[in-house]
Write an enzyme that holds these catalytic residues in place. Structure first.
Site, PDB file in Angstrom:
ATOM      1  N   HIS A 104     -32.061  36.831  74.903  1.00  0.00           N
ATOM      2  CA  HIS A 104     -31.598  35.441  74.871  1.00  0.00           C
ATOM      3  C   HIS A 104     -32.390  34.552  75.832  1.00  0.00           C
ATOM      4  O   HIS A 104     -32.360  33.337  75.706  1.00  0.00           O
ATOM      5  CB  HIS A 104     -30.092  35.362  75.157  1.00  0.00           C
ATOM      6  CG  HIS A 104     -29.690  35.643  76.557  1.00  0.00           C
ATOM      7  ND1 HIS A 104     -29.255  36.886  76.976  1.00  0.00           N
ATOM      8  CD2 HIS A 104     -29.630  34.852  77.654  1.00  0.00           C
ATOM      9  CE1 HIS A 104     -28.946  36.834  78.260  1.00  0.00           C
ATOM     10  NE2 HIS A 104     -29.161  35.622  78.691  1.00  0.00           N
ATOM     11  N   ASP A 134     -29.832  42.792  73.299  1.00  0.00           N
ATOM     12  CA  ASP A 134     -30.268  41.697  74.175  1.00  0.00           C
ATOM     13  C   ASP A 134     -31.441  42.105  75.056  1.00  0.00           C
ATOM     14  O   ASP A 134     -31.507  41.741  76.236  1.00  0.00           O
ATOM     15  CB  ASP A 134     -29.107  41.195  75.036  1.00  0.00           C
ATOM     16  CG  ASP A 134     -29.400  39.829  75.656  1.00  0.00           C
ATOM     17  OD1 ASP A 134     -30.236  39.099  75.095  1.00  0.00           O
ATOM     18  OD2 ASP A 134     -28.804  39.512  76.700  1.00  0.00           O
ATOM     19  N   GLY A 205     -29.940  32.014  85.376  1.00  0.00           N
ATOM     20  CA  GLY A 205     -31.289  32.238  85.896  1.00  0.00           C
ATOM     21  C   GLY A 205     -31.520  33.661  86.336  1.00  0.00           C
ATOM     22  O   GLY A 205     -32.651  34.133  86.405  1.00  0.00           O
ATOM     23  N   ASN A 206     -30.430  34.406  86.659  1.00  0.00           N
ATOM     24  CA  ASN A 206     -30.549  35.838  86.946  1.00  0.00           C
ATOM     25  C   ASN A 206     -30.808  36.644  85.675  1.00  0.00           C
ATOM     26  O   ASN A 206     -31.218  37.804  85.745  1.00  0.00           O
ATOM     27  CB  ASN A 206     -29.270  36.379  87.575  1.00  0.00           C
ATOM     28  CG  ASN A 206     -29.201  36.167  89.072  1.00  0.00           C
ATOM     29  OD1 ASN A 206     -28.397  35.387  89.556  1.00  0.00           O
ATOM     30  ND2 ASN A 206     -30.054  36.866  89.807  1.00  0.00           N
ATOM     31  N   SER A 207     -30.548  36.045  84.546  1.00  0.00           N
ATOM     32  CA  SER A 207     -30.603  36.769  83.274  1.00  0.00           C
ATOM     33  C   SER A 207     -31.949  37.445  83.056  1.00  0.00           C
ATOM     34  O   SER A 207     -32.998  36.822  83.159  1.00  0.00           O
ATOM     35  CB  SER A 207     -30.342  35.795  82.127  1.00  0.00           C
ATOM     36  OG  SER A 207     -30.095  36.469  80.944  1.00  0.00           O
ATOM     37  N   LEU A 262     -23.716  53.793  59.165  1.00  0.00           N
ATOM     38  CA  LEU A 262     -22.836  54.506  58.236  1.00  0.00           C
ATOM     39  C   LEU A 262     -22.509  53.686  57.002  1.00  0.00           C
ATOM     40  O   LEU A 262     -22.414  54.225  55.900  1.00  0.00           O
ATOM     41  CB  LEU A 262     -21.515  54.886  58.934  1.00  0.00           C
ATOM     42  CG  LEU A 262     -21.560  56.003  59.966  1.00  0.00           C
ATOM     43  CD1 LEU A 262     -20.154  56.253  60.511  1.00  0.00           C
ATOM     44  CD2 LEU A 262     -22.120  57.281  59.351  1.00  0.00           C
ATOM     45  N   GLY A 263     -22.294  52.390  57.177  1.00  0.00           N
ATOM     46  CA  GLY A 263     -21.910  51.551  56.051  1.00  0.00           C
ATOM     47  C   GLY A 263     -20.410  51.489  55.848  1.00  0.00           C
ATOM     48  O   GLY A 263     -19.922  51.632  54.721  1.00  0.00           O
ATOM     49  N   VAL A 264     -19.673  51.286  56.942  1.00  0.00           N
ATOM     50  CA  VAL A 264     -18.219  51.174  56.855  1.00  0.00           C
ATOM     51  C   VAL A 264     -17.750  49.939  57.617  1.00  0.00           C
ATOM     52  O   VAL A 264     -18.394  49.499  58.570  1.00  0.00           O
ATOM     53  CB  VAL A 264     -17.503  52.416  57.445  1.00  0.00           C
ATOM     54  CG1 VAL A 264     -17.809  53.649  56.624  1.00  0.00           C
ATOM     55  CG2 VAL A 264     -17.886  52.627  58.909  1.00  0.00           C
ATOM     56  N   ILE A 266     -14.650  48.764  59.949  1.00  0.00           N
ATOM     57  CA  ILE A 266     -13.658  49.483  60.736  1.00  0.00           C
ATOM     58  C   ILE A 266     -12.713  48.502  61.419  1.00  0.00           C
ATOM     59  O   ILE A 266     -13.020  47.305  61.543  1.00  0.00           O
ATOM     60  CB  ILE A 266     -14.322  50.384  61.795  1.00  0.00           C
ATOM     61  CG1 ILE A 266     -15.216  49.549  62.730  1.00  0.00           C
ATOM     62  CG2 ILE A 266     -15.099  51.512  61.140  1.00  0.00           C
ATOM     63  CD1 ILE A 266     -15.794  50.332  63.879  1.00  0.00           C
TER      64      ILE A 266
END
Length: 460
Positions: A104, A134, A205-207, A262-264, A266
């Site tokens: 980001h 991220d 700014g720490n990001s 997996l394609g579920v 949940i």
């Protein structure tokens, strides 16, 4: 009485001797921590009210960077002709110029500048980003740079001391410290990362900056805070370095991140649902829907199954399942422990690849457009509310697409008012377009419709 006085006098000295000294750590590590500034073209509308200091109430969990970071002096809401500028942190992990930061931090950036500890400013190339974790990797043209030693985030324990170095509010190489408050935290919308929770003071700014253990090893990347005000309120979260390096290595080698699927659909198991299933406690991930043709469907999973374990690792809550499956390599088999109709069963199936990560399906036309595109899965189309389109995986900064403002992560919905159905069709559409003529391109950017004008250069 005299004994009590002696004890009270000794207490501060004992406490002082147990506090860590971070001076050597900072002296050794600071040269490899960098300041990252980005800019992007101004948008044609007012600056978002979500900006740090704006009027909208901020989300509780949020990245502490981006369009919410305070604008530099001279930039104010409503100034449409000024580029938007942001600030973050990062660190060098390879001496030939590879830098780690948050995705980001560099999202939608048209220019990325890295300022080193010796005050050099270098333009950085974006190697790749992975929004699900991220993590982003940058590259600067330099050699023999100072680097940081990477630790093992699996060895972390709650209560141990950690420190952060970064650029809060643009103040380079600021140091803060604290302890690890918890490990393996799952945050809303970030189910692929087992976050490290700390009480280290972190601010905008720490990001993207490093989190260190007392040995001076990087154990995490500072990424998010919990806040009601926009600033630090005692809870900060870091991406474990083991997770970040796995992503970084894939970005460097392949340009994308491959993760299991997996394609579920949940949902959590509530107390009432647990009782209805005959479970002693609420745990696991309840399958609400199985996507036809998915690895889950082929492996025999059904709606109503409750997944309790993945390869003997407990699924204590529903948000744990995507992380455990995502860490599995596509094509590998996983052993699932499932509750079905009151009975516990073992199901083994082959994990697929997350649909939006398959670079093997990508097609490119670097001469006429300068992009690499990927097909969209039905799941992605439903999520975005569109019927067709292709995802922009990579953009050549010197190509026609970059000149038009097309960015990685955009979904190209139509070209010259014609729907884009597949990478192969897009290639044919581009071949039929005349050079030098501007045509409209409809994009889906972060869930919103967005038009750009594309002008193709010479075909070769």
């Amino acid at each position: 009485m005299s004994m009590m006085v002696l004890l009270m006098a000794a207490t501060p000295a004992v406490a002082q001797s147990t506090l860590p000294d971070f001076t050597r750590l900072v002296e050794k590590a600071a040269p490899a921590v960098v300041n990252i500034s980005t800019s992007r073209e101004a948008e044609s509308s007012l600056t978002s009210s979500r900006q740090f200091g704006g009027q909208e109430v901020p989300e509780i969990f949020r990245h502490f960077f981006g369009d919410r970071f305070p604008m530099p002096p001279g930039n104010s809401p409503g100034m449409e002709d000024e580029p938007r500028r942001s600030l973050g942190s990062g660190f060098i992990f390879e001496e030939d110029g590879y830098i780690m930061t948050n995705a980001h931090v560099v999202k939608e950036a048209d220019e990325i500048l890295v300022r080193l500890n010796d005050h050099r400013e270098l333009e950085a190339e974006l190697v790749g980003t992975d929004e699900k974790t991220d993590v982003a990797v940058l590259k600067v043209d330099a050699d023999n740079l100072p680097t940081l030693t990477l630790g093992n985030s699996d060895d972390l324990k709650v209560g141990q001391w950690v420190a952060a170095i970064g650029s809060p509010f643009g103040f380079d190489h600021s140091v803060t410290s604290g302890i690890i408050s918890a490990i393996n935290r799952t945050l809303p919308q970030d189910v692929y990362v087992p976050f490290i929770q700390t009480d280290v003071a972190i601010n905008p700014g720490n990001s993207g900056g490093p989190l260190f253990n007392l040995d001076g090893e990087v154990v995490g990347i500072n990424s998010q805070i919990l806040t009601r005000s926009g600033g630090y309120m005692g809870l900060s979260f870091a991406i474990p370095i083991d997770v970040a390096m796995d992503v970084a290595n894939q970005l460097r080698q392949e340009g994308y991140v491959s993760r299991g699927w997996l394609g579920v659909s949940i949902q959590p198991v509530s107390k009432d649902l647990a009782a209805s299933f005959g479970m002693e406690q609420a745990e696991g991930a309840l399958i609400a829907q199985v996507e036809p043709g998915s690895p889950a469907a082929k492996g025999g999973l059904k709606a109503g199954d409750v997944i309790l374990e993945v390869n003997d690792q407990e699924v204590d809550r529903s948000t744990t399942l995507p992380r455990l499956v995502g860490q599995t390599n596509p094509g590998d088999e996983v052993d699932l422990r499932v509750l079905r109709e009151g009975q516990r069963e073992r199901i083994t199936l082959e994990v697929g690849e997350w649909p939006d990560a398959s670079a093997g399906q990508a097609e490119s036309d670097p001469v006429r457009l300068g992009v690499v595109v990927q097909p969209l899965s039905d799941v992605e189309k439903r999520r975005l509310g569109i019927e067709h389109g292709v995802r922009i995986a990579r953009v050549d900064p010197t190509g026609d697409a970059a000149a038009a403002g097309i960015r990685p992560g955009d979904v190209m919905v139509s070209l010259a008012d014609k729907p884009v159905e597949s990478p192969q069709q897009l290639k044919q559409m581009l071949a039929d377009l005349p050079q030098g003529q501007a045509v409209p391109v409809l994009l889906n950017r972060d869930g919103r419709a967005y038009f750009v004008a594309l002008r193709l250069g010479d075909a070769e």
